[in-house]
Write an enzyme that holds these catalytic residues in place. Structure first.
Site, short mmCIF file in Angstrom:
data_model
loop_
_atom_site.label_atom_id
_atom_site.label_comp_id
_atom_site.label_asym_id
_atom_site.label_seq_id
_atom_site.Cartn_x
_atom_site.Cartn_y
_atom_site.Cartn_z
N ASN A 1 11.28 62.50 -0.28
CA ASN A 1 10.44 61.82 0.75
C ASN A 1 8.80 61.99 0.67
O ASN A 1 8.23 60.92 1.22
CB ASN A 1 10.76 61.92 2.31
N ASP B 1 19.37 57.20 8.49
CA ASP B 1 19.03 56.14 7.47
C ASP B 1 18.74 54.85 8.28
O ASP B 1 19.83 54.70 8.71
CB ASP B 1 19.57 56.41 6.10
C1 IPE Z 1 17.71 60.17 2.96
O1 IPE Z 1 17.24 58.95 3.17
C2 IPE Z 1 16.57 61.15 3.63
C3 IPE Z 1 16.78 61.04 5.06
C4 IPE Z 1 17.28 60.50 5.84
C5 IPE Z 1 15.69 61.92 5.75
P1 IPE Z 1 16.40 58.11 2.04
O2 IPE Z 1 16.01 56.66 2.68
O3 IPE Z 1 15.30 59.05 1.59
O4 IPE Z 1 17.47 58.20 0.96
P2 IPE Z 1 17.32 57.12 -0.60
O5 IPE Z 1 16.00 57.30 -0.94
O6 IPE Z 1 17.81 55.96 -0.05
O7 IPE Z 1 18.45 57.61 -1.37
C1 IPE Z 2 15.21 57.35 7.56
O1 IPE Z 2 14.96 56.05 7.47
C2 IPE Z 2 14.13 58.24 8.03
C3 IPE Z 2 13.64 58.93 6.74
C4 IPE Z 2 13.95 59.13 5.57
C5 IPE Z 2 12.42 59.80 7.05
P1 IPE Z 2 14.21 55.22 6.12
O2 IPE Z 2 12.61 55.37 6.48
O3 IPE Z 2 14.59 55.78 4.95
O4 IPE Z 2 14.75 53.75 6.39
P2 IPE Z 2 15.07 52.73 5.25
O5 IPE Z 2 15.91 53.43 4.41
O6 IPE Z 2 13.86 52.28 4.47
O7 IPE Z 2 15.49 51.58 6.04
MG MG Z 3 16.15 55.01 3.74
#
Ligand code: IPE
Ligand code: IPE
Ligand code: MG
Length: 254
Positions: free
Chosen positions: A82, A34
Protein backbone atom coordinates in the site's frame (compact mmCIF):
# COMPACT_ATOMS: atom_id res chain seq x y z
CA UNK A 1 -22.55 -47.05 3.28
CA UNK A 2 -21.05 -43.61 3.17
CA UNK A 3 -22.43 -41.42 5.89
CA UNK A 4 -22.64 -37.72 5.24
CA UNK A 5 -20.44 -35.71 7.48
CA UNK A 6 -22.06 -33.34 9.93
CA UNK A 7 -20.55 -30.39 11.65
CA UNK A 8 -20.21 -32.55 14.75
CA UNK A 9 -17.44 -34.42 13.00
CA UNK A 10 -15.52 -31.33 12.14
CA UNK A 11 -12.01 -32.28 13.10
CA UNK A 12 -9.64 -29.89 14.75
CA UNK A 13 -6.54 -28.95 12.78
CA UNK A 14 -3.51 -30.97 13.79
CA UNK A 15 -2.21 -27.98 15.72
CA UNK A 16 -5.58 -26.69 16.88
CA UNK A 17 -5.85 -28.28 20.27
CA UNK A 18 -8.97 -27.25 22.08
CA UNK A 19 -11.04 -26.14 19.07
CA UNK A 20 -14.74 -26.08 19.86
CA UNK A 21 -17.20 -28.67 18.66
CA UNK A 22 -20.46 -28.39 16.77
CA UNK A 23 -21.71 -24.87 16.23
CA UNK A 24 -18.68 -23.34 17.88
CA UNK A 25 -17.74 -19.98 16.41
CA UNK A 26 -14.44 -19.69 14.59
CA UNK A 27 -11.68 -18.96 17.09
CA UNK A 28 -9.66 -16.83 14.71
CA UNK A 29 -11.19 -14.67 11.97
CA UNK A 30 -9.10 -12.54 9.63
CA UNK A 31 -10.55 -9.83 7.43
CA UNK A 32 -9.24 -8.17 4.28
CA UNK A 33 -11.12 -4.89 4.68
CA UNK A 34 -11.44 -3.85 1.05
CA UNK A 35 -13.65 -1.46 -0.88
CA UNK A 36 -13.37 1.86 0.95
CA UNK A 37 -12.41 3.71 -2.23
CA UNK A 38 -15.24 2.23 -4.29
CA UNK A 39 -17.72 3.01 -1.51
CA UNK A 40 -16.64 6.66 -1.64
CA UNK A 41 -16.59 6.78 -5.44
CA UNK A 42 -20.16 5.50 -5.61
CA UNK A 43 -21.15 8.49 -3.47
CA UNK A 44 -18.94 10.97 -5.36
CA UNK A 45 -16.98 11.49 -2.16
CA UNK A 46 -13.20 11.67 -1.72
CA UNK A 47 -11.48 8.38 -0.89
CA UNK A 48 -10.81 9.69 2.62
CA UNK A 49 -14.57 9.60 3.29
CA UNK A 50 -14.51 5.91 2.40
CA UNK A 51 -11.64 5.27 4.80
CA UNK A 52 -13.48 7.18 7.54
CA UNK A 53 -16.56 5.04 6.99
CA UNK A 54 -14.24 2.04 7.01
CA UNK A 55 -13.02 2.99 10.48
CA UNK A 56 -16.66 3.00 11.64
CA UNK A 57 -17.03 -0.50 10.19
CA UNK A 58 -14.02 -1.58 12.24
CA UNK A 59 -15.71 -0.35 15.43
CA UNK A 60 -18.95 -2.18 14.57
CA UNK A 61 -17.13 -5.35 13.60
CA UNK A 62 -15.09 -5.52 16.80
CA UNK A 63 -18.22 -5.20 18.91
CA UNK A 64 -19.99 -7.82 16.80
CA UNK A 65 -17.02 -10.20 17.04
CA UNK A 66 -17.06 -9.91 20.83
CA UNK A 67 -20.79 -10.73 20.89
CA UNK A 68 -20.18 -13.77 18.71
CA UNK A 69 -17.47 -15.02 21.06
CA UNK A 70 -14.63 -14.84 18.54
CA UNK A 71 -11.35 -15.18 20.38
CA UNK A 72 -9.05 -13.52 17.85
CA UNK A 73 -9.73 -11.03 15.05
CA UNK A 74 -7.00 -10.08 12.58
CA UNK A 75 -7.58 -6.99 10.45
CA UNK A 76 -5.60 -6.15 7.31
CA UNK A 77 -5.27 -2.39 7.69
CA UNK A 78 -2.24 -1.57 5.52
CA UNK A 79 -0.25 -3.88 3.29
CA UNK A 80 3.44 -3.70 2.47
CA UNK A 81 2.29 -2.84 -1.07
CA UNK A 82 0.00 0.00 0.00
CA UNK A 83 3.06 2.31 0.06
CA UNK A 84 2.48 2.52 -3.71
CA UNK A 85 -0.51 4.78 -3.00
CA UNK A 86 -0.29 8.58 -3.23
CA UNK A 87 1.44 10.23 -0.29
CA UNK A 88 -1.73 12.07 0.68
CA UNK A 89 -3.73 8.85 0.98
CA UNK A 90 -1.00 7.28 3.14
CA UNK A 91 -1.04 10.38 5.36
CA UNK A 92 -4.85 10.18 5.59
CA UNK A 93 -4.73 6.50 6.56
CA UNK A 94 -2.03 7.19 9.16
CA UNK A 95 -4.14 10.03 10.56
CA UNK A 96 -7.16 7.76 10.82
CA UNK A 97 -5.11 5.13 12.59
CA UNK A 98 -4.06 7.69 15.19
CA UNK A 99 -7.60 8.95 15.56
CA UNK A 100 -8.83 5.39 16.00
CA UNK A 101 -6.34 4.76 18.80
CA UNK A 102 -7.27 8.03 20.50
CA UNK A 103 -10.98 7.26 20.44
CA UNK A 104 -11.02 3.48 20.88
CA UNK A 105 -8.04 2.43 22.96
CA UNK A 106 -9.72 3.00 26.33
CA UNK A 107 -12.70 0.92 25.29
CA UNK A 108 -10.48 -1.82 23.88
CA UNK A 109 -8.48 -1.91 27.10
CA UNK A 110 -11.62 -1.87 29.28
CA UNK A 111 -12.93 -4.84 27.30
CA UNK A 112 -9.77 -6.75 28.30
CA UNK A 113 -8.66 -6.99 24.66
CA UNK A 114 -4.98 -7.44 23.86
CA UNK A 115 -3.70 -5.55 20.83
CA UNK A 116 -1.06 -7.19 18.71
CA UNK A 117 0.58 -5.92 15.53
CA UNK A 118 1.78 -8.05 12.63
CA UNK A 119 4.05 -6.50 10.01
CA UNK A 120 6.28 -3.56 10.85
CA UNK A 121 4.47 -0.44 11.98
CA UNK A 122 7.78 1.35 12.62
CA UNK A 123 7.74 2.32 8.94
CA UNK A 124 4.94 4.79 9.71
CA UNK A 125 5.73 8.32 10.87
CA UNK A 126 7.28 8.34 14.35
CA UNK A 127 4.29 9.68 16.31
CA UNK A 128 1.96 7.08 14.80
CA UNK A 129 4.49 4.29 15.45
CA UNK A 130 4.90 5.46 19.05
CA UNK A 131 1.13 5.50 19.60
CA UNK A 132 0.87 1.96 18.31
CA UNK A 133 3.73 0.84 20.56
CA UNK A 134 2.04 2.48 23.55
CA UNK A 135 -1.28 0.79 22.75
CA UNK A 136 0.37 -2.61 22.46
CA UNK A 137 2.17 -2.09 25.74
CA UNK A 138 -0.94 -0.85 27.55
CA UNK A 139 -2.99 -3.90 26.56
CA UNK A 140 -0.21 -6.49 26.74
CA UNK A 141 -1.43 -8.14 29.94
CA UNK A 142 -5.09 -8.30 28.89
CA UNK A 143 -6.47 -11.80 28.96
CA UNK A 144 -9.72 -11.55 26.98
CA UNK A 145 -9.77 -11.65 23.21
CA UNK A 146 -6.98 -10.58 20.86
CA UNK A 147 -7.16 -7.88 18.21
CA UNK A 148 -4.42 -8.29 15.65
CA UNK A 149 -3.83 -5.42 13.25
CA UNK A 150 -1.73 -5.97 10.15
CA UNK A 151 0.24 -2.78 9.52
CA UNK A 152 2.77 -2.55 6.72
CA UNK A 153 2.24 -6.30 6.55
CA UNK A 154 3.06 -8.61 3.67
CA UNK A 155 3.06 -12.38 4.02
CA UNK A 156 6.05 -12.80 1.72
CA UNK A 157 8.02 -10.33 3.82
CA UNK A 158 6.90 -12.13 7.00
CA UNK A 159 8.12 -15.45 5.58
CA UNK A 160 11.40 -13.93 4.39
CA UNK A 161 12.03 -12.52 7.88
CA UNK A 162 11.29 -15.92 9.45
CA UNK A 163 13.64 -17.66 6.98
CA UNK A 164 16.39 -15.17 7.78
CA UNK A 165 16.07 -15.91 11.51
CA UNK A 166 16.20 -19.66 10.91
CA UNK A 167 19.16 -19.17 8.55
CA UNK A 168 21.03 -17.32 11.28
CA UNK A 169 20.36 -20.17 13.70
CA UNK A 170 21.69 -22.67 11.17
CA UNK A 171 24.78 -20.54 10.61
CA UNK A 172 25.32 -20.30 14.38
CA UNK A 173 25.14 -24.09 14.54
CA UNK A 174 22.12 -24.20 16.88
CA UNK A 175 19.79 -25.61 14.22
CA UNK A 176 20.24 -28.38 11.66
CA UNK A 177 18.70 -27.82 8.20
CA UNK A 178 16.78 -31.07 8.74
CA UNK A 179 15.32 -29.52 11.88
CA UNK A 180 13.40 -26.91 9.88
CA UNK A 181 9.82 -28.10 10.24
CA UNK A 182 6.48 -26.41 9.57
CA UNK A 183 6.05 -25.95 13.33
CA UNK A 184 9.43 -24.23 13.58
CA UNK A 185 8.59 -21.90 10.70
CA UNK A 186 5.17 -21.11 12.20
CA UNK A 187 6.85 -20.22 15.48
CA UNK A 188 8.95 -17.56 13.70
CA UNK A 189 6.01 -15.89 11.98
CA UNK A 190 4.39 -12.71 13.30
CA UNK A 191 1.34 -14.82 14.13
CA UNK A 192 3.20 -17.22 16.45
CA UNK A 193 1.08 -18.12 19.49
CA UNK A 194 -2.20 -16.99 17.92
CA UNK A 195 -4.98 -19.54 17.44
CA UNK A 196 -4.92 -21.23 14.01
CA UNK A 197 -6.74 -19.19 11.37
CA UNK A 198 -10.27 -20.55 10.92
CA UNK A 199 -12.00 -18.06 8.66
CA UNK A 200 -10.71 -15.48 6.19
CA UNK A 201 -13.18 -12.87 4.98
CA UNK A 202 -12.60 -10.48 2.07
CA UNK A 203 -15.07 -7.75 1.29
CA UNK A 204 -15.71 -5.83 -1.95
CA UNK A 205 -15.99 -8.79 -4.31
CA UNK A 206 -12.27 -9.25 -4.98
CA UNK A 207 -11.23 -12.88 -4.74
CA UNK A 208 -7.52 -12.73 -4.03
CA UNK A 209 -5.32 -12.73 -0.95
CA UNK A 210 -3.19 -9.68 -1.77
CA UNK A 211 -0.20 -11.05 0.18
CA UNK A 212 -2.17 -11.64 3.40
CA UNK A 213 -1.45 -14.59 5.74
CA UNK A 214 -0.28 -16.87 2.92
CA UNK A 215 1.10 -19.48 5.31
CA UNK A 216 -1.68 -19.30 7.88
CA UNK A 217 -4.44 -19.67 5.29
CA UNK A 218 -3.46 -23.31 4.61
CA UNK A 219 -6.66 -24.78 6.10
CA UNK A 220 -8.68 -21.65 6.74
CA UNK A 221 -12.17 -21.39 5.27
CA UNK A 222 -12.45 -18.57 2.73
CA UNK A 223 -15.44 -16.26 2.56
CA UNK A 224 -15.85 -13.61 -0.12
CA UNK A 225 -18.62 -11.05 -0.03
CA UNK A 226 -19.62 -8.28 -2.44
CA UNK A 227 -20.31 -5.99 0.52
CA UNK A 228 -17.93 -3.04 0.52
CA UNK A 229 -16.01 -2.70 3.79
CA UNK A 230 -17.75 0.53 4.94
CA UNK A 231 -21.09 -1.33 4.70
CA UNK A 232 -19.86 -4.33 6.72
CA UNK A 233 -21.78 -4.75 9.97
CA UNK A 234 -22.92 -7.19 12.64
CA UNK A 235 -25.31 -8.94 10.27
CA UNK A 236 -22.59 -9.32 7.64
CA UNK A 237 -20.20 -10.85 10.17
CA UNK A 238 -22.93 -13.14 11.50
CA UNK A 239 -23.58 -14.30 7.93
CA UNK A 240 -19.91 -15.12 7.39
CA UNK A 241 -19.76 -16.99 10.68
CA UNK A 242 -22.95 -18.90 9.81
CA UNK A 243 -21.40 -19.90 6.49
CA UNK A 244 -18.30 -21.09 8.36
CA UNK A 245 -20.54 -23.16 10.64
CA UNK A 246 -21.83 -25.11 7.65
CA UNK A 247 -18.43 -25.89 6.21
CA UNK A 248 -17.04 -29.38 6.40
CA UNK A 249 -13.40 -29.19 7.40
CA UNK A 250 -11.40 -32.27 6.53
CA UNK A 251 -7.75 -31.27 6.76
CA UNK A 252 -6.94 -33.81 4.09
CA UNK A 253 -8.52 -36.68 5.98
CA UNK A 254 -11.79 -38.50 5.40
C1 IPE B 1 -5.57 -5.34 0.49
O1 IPE B 1 -6.35 -4.47 -0.25
C2 IPE B 1 -4.92 -4.59 1.62
C3 IPE B 1 -5.81 -4.12 2.68
C4 IPE B 1 -7.10 -4.32 2.75
C5 IPE B 1 -5.16 -3.38 3.72
P1 IPE B 1 -5.78 -3.76 -1.56
O2 IPE B 1 -6.87 -2.88 -2.06
O3 IPE B 1 -4.47 -3.12 -1.28
O4 IPE B 1 -5.54 -5.00 -2.53
P2 IPE B 1 -5.37 -5.07 -4.13
O5 IPE B 1 -4.36 -4.02 -4.51
O6 IPE B 1 -6.70 -4.78 -4.72
O7 IPE B 1 -4.93 -6.47 -4.39
C1 IPE C 1 -9.23 -0.86 1.67
O1 IPE C 1 -9.96 -0.11 0.77
C2 IPE C 1 -8.40 0.01 2.57
C3 IPE C 1 -6.96 -0.15 2.36
C4 IPE C 1 -6.37 -0.91 1.49
C5 IPE C 1 -6.10 0.63 3.23
P1 IPE C 1 -9.33 0.40 -0.60
O2 IPE C 1 -8.73 1.74 -0.37
O3 IPE C 1 -8.41 -0.61 -1.17
O4 IPE C 1 -10.64 0.53 -1.49
P2 IPE C 1 -10.80 0.20 -3.02
O5 IPE C 1 -10.27 -1.18 -3.26
O6 IPE C 1 -10.01 1.24 -3.76
O7 IPE C 1 -12.27 0.30 -3.27
MG1 MG D 1 -8.65 -2.15 -2.46
Amino acid sequence: MILSRSRASRKPAPDAAGEGGQGAPPRHVAIIMDGNGRWAKARRLPRLAGHRAGAEAVRRTLRAAAKLGIECVTLYAFSSENWKRPEQEIADLTGLMKQFLRSELDEIHAANIRLKIIGDHHAFEPEAARMVDAAVEKTAENTGSTLVVALNYGAQDELARAMRTLGERIRAGTLEPAGVTPALIAAELDTANLPPLDLLIRTSGEQRLSNFLLWQVAYAELYFTETLWPDFDEAALAQAVASFGKRERRYGGL
